[in-house]
Design an enzyme around this catalytic site. Structure first.
Site, PDB file in Angstrom:
ATOM      1  CE1 TYR A   1       5.150  -4.220  -0.738  1.00 19.90           C
ATOM      2  CE2 TYR A   1       4.945  -2.596  -2.703  1.00 19.90           C
ATOM      3  CZ  TYR A   1       5.209  -3.031  -1.273  1.00 19.90           C
ATOM      4  OH  TYR A   1       5.272  -1.851  -0.615  1.00 19.90           O
TER       5      TYR A   1
ATOM      6  CG  ASP B   1       5.328   7.309  -1.448  1.00 16.10           C
ATOM      7  OD1 ASP B   1       5.762   7.407  -2.578  1.00 16.10           O
ATOM      8  OD2 ASP B   1       4.078   7.179  -1.077  1.00 16.10           O
TER       9      ASP B   1
END
Ligand code: NAD
Length: 358
Positions: free
Chosen positions: A141, A253
Site C-alpha cells: 500500500y 474483514d
C-alpha cells in the site's frame, strides 16, 4: 499520572456511539479511580466543514500529545464528491502516518449470545476469539515505485511494489508475540512465501525473532490462500495471526464477517511507544445516522482495548468486557443484532446498560 485521551467523534453515527463510550470512561473515572483527562477534537467531514481540511494541524498536535485517541468514524455522502486528497478518510490516514501507527490489532470475537448472527454454523463460530495483527504502515500500500505507465506499445500498465525491510517485519512480529503471551501463546504468521520473495523474508525474520526472543510462543506459518480457507472452515484453530498490510486488510474483514455483527468489533492501532488510536471497525453508517439506533458496543469495546494496550489498566478493560457480556445476557440488543425474544434498545440505552454494570 493523569493520562490524556483525545476524543474524535467524526461523522455519521460517530458522535452518537462515541458519546456512549465517553459515558463508560466517565463511570470508570468516578467509580474506579481511572485517572484520565478527555479532550475533544475534529477529524473527517466534521473537520472539513469547520476548517476546510480533514485533519487540522491542531488535531494532529493534540493526537501526538495524547496517550490515546478514541475515534468514532469518518466519511459520508456529503463529502464524497470532494477531491480524493481532501476527503474525510485522508484524516484517518494522516493520523496513522503522523502517529506512526504500524500495528493494527483487529480482534474477531463472537459472543456466544450472538452466535446466531454469523453466516456460519453456530458450532463453528460460537466463542470465537481471534486476534489479527496487521502491519499498517508498509507493504504494497505504500511501496514505491507505483503508478500507471504507458508502455512502448501504447498499452497502459498498472504497477505497485511490495516491500518490507527486516525491522518492519521484526517489530510487527514482536507485537503479535507480546499479545499472544497474554492469550493462548500461539502465533500464526501468514505469508505467500512460495511465490513472493518479500514474504519469504517475512517468514525468515518471523522465525528468527521467535527463536531468539519468544521461545515460549508456538509459531506456525500459513500461506494466505490457505489462511482464508481455514478462517472459514475452522476459525477456532487460530489464536493470534500476524500478517502484512494487504493480507491483513483482507483477512481481518473476512474474520470480522464470521461474527456477523459489525457493530460489535473494536480495533486498535499502535505505535512503538504503545500509544494508540482506538476505533470500531465499522464506518460512519450514514444510513442510520441521527436516528439513535447505532450499536455503541464496538466503540465501548475499543475503550477496553485502550485500557489494556495504552493505559495499562487491564482490570478495567476486563470490567468493560464483562459488562458487555452481562448486557447481552440480559437480552438487550440494538437493531443490528436483534433476534427473536430479545429486547430492542437504542444506542443511548445500550450505553446506559453497560454503564450500570461497569
Ligand atoms: P459502514 O460500516 O458505515 O456501514 C455498513 C453497514 O453496517 C450499514 O448498513 C450500517 O448501517 C451498518 N452499521 C455500521 N456500523 C453500525 C453500528 N455501529 N450499528 C449498527 N449498524 C451499523 O460502511 P459503509 O456503508 O461502506 O461506509 C459508510 C461511510 O463510512 C463511508 O463514507 C465510508 O468511507 C466510511 N468508512 C469509514 C471508516 C472509518 O472511519 N474507519 C471505515 C469504513 C467506512
Amino acid at each position: 499520572m493523569t493520562k490524556k485521551i483525545l476524543v474524535l467523534p467524526g461523522d455519521g453515527i460517530g458522535p452518537e456511539i462515541v458519546a456512549e463510550a465517553v459515558k463508560v470512561l466517565e463511570a470508570l473515572r468516578q467509580r474506579h479511580g481511572l485517572d484520565v483527562e478527555l479532550e475533544h477534537g475534529l477529524v473527517g467531514g466534521a473537520a472539513i466543514d469547520a476548517t476546510g481540511g480533514p485533519l487540522p494541524a491542531e488535531t494532529l498536535e493534540q493526537a501526538k500529545a495524547a496517550d490515546a485517541v478514541l475515534l468514532g468514524a469518518v466519511g459520508g455522502p456529503k463529502w464524497e464528491s470532494l477531491d480524493i486528497g481532501i476527503r474525510p478518510e485522508k484524516g484517518l490516514l494522516g493520523l496513522r502516518a503522523g502517529l506512526d501507527l504500524f500495528a493494527n490489532l483487529r480482534p474477531a470475537i463472537l459472543y456466544p449470545q450472538l452466535a446466531g448472527a454469523s453466516s456460519l454454523k453456530a458450532e463453528i463460530v460460537a466463542g470465537l476469539d481471534i486476534m489479527i495483527v496487521r502491519e499498517l504502515t508498509g507493504g504494497i500500500y505504500f511501496g514505491q515505485p507505483r503508478g500507471i505507465r504507458t508502455l512502448d506499445n501504447g498499452e497502459r500498465q498498472g504497477f505497485n511494489t511490495l516491500v518490507y525491510a527486516e525491522h518492519e517485519i521484526e517489530r510487527i512480529v514482536r507485537v503479535a508475540c507480546d499479545i499472544a503471551r497474554k492469550r493462548g501463546g500461539r502465533v500464526c504468521s501468514v505469508d505467500k512465501a512460495n511465490v513472493l520473495e518479500c514474504t519469504e523474508l517475512w517468514r525468515e525474520v518471523a522465525t528468527r525473532v521467535v527463536s531468539q526472543d519468544y521461545v515460549d510462543i508456538q509459531l506456525s506459518h500459513m500461506y494466505v490462500d490457505n489462511a482464508a480457507m481455514q478462517l472459514v472452515k475452522w476459525p477456532k484453530q487460530f489464536d493470534v495471526m500476524v500478517t502484512s498490510n494487504m493480507f491483513g486488510d483482507i483477512l481481518s474483514d473476512a474474520a470480522a464477517m464470521l461474527t456477523g455483527s459489525i457493530g460489535m468489533l473494536p480495533s486498535a492501532s499502535l505505535n512503538a511507544e504503545g500509544r494508540g488510536m482506538y476505533e470500531p471497525i465499522h464506518g460512519s453508517a450514514p444510513d442510520i445516522a441521527g436516528q439513535g439506533v447505532a450499536n455503541p458496543l464496538a466503540t465501548i469495546l475499543s475503550v477496553a482495548m485502550m485500557l489494556r494496550y495504552s493505559l495499562d489498566e487491564p482490570a478495567l478493560a476486563e470490567r468493560i468486557e464483562q459488562a458487555v457480556n452481562q448486557v447481552l445476557d440480559q437480552g438487550l440488543r440494538t437493531p443490528d443484532i436483534l433476534s427473536e425474544g430479545m429486547t430492542q434498545v437504542n444506542c443511548a440505552a445500550m450505553g446506559d446498560a453497560v454503564v450500570a454494570f461497569v
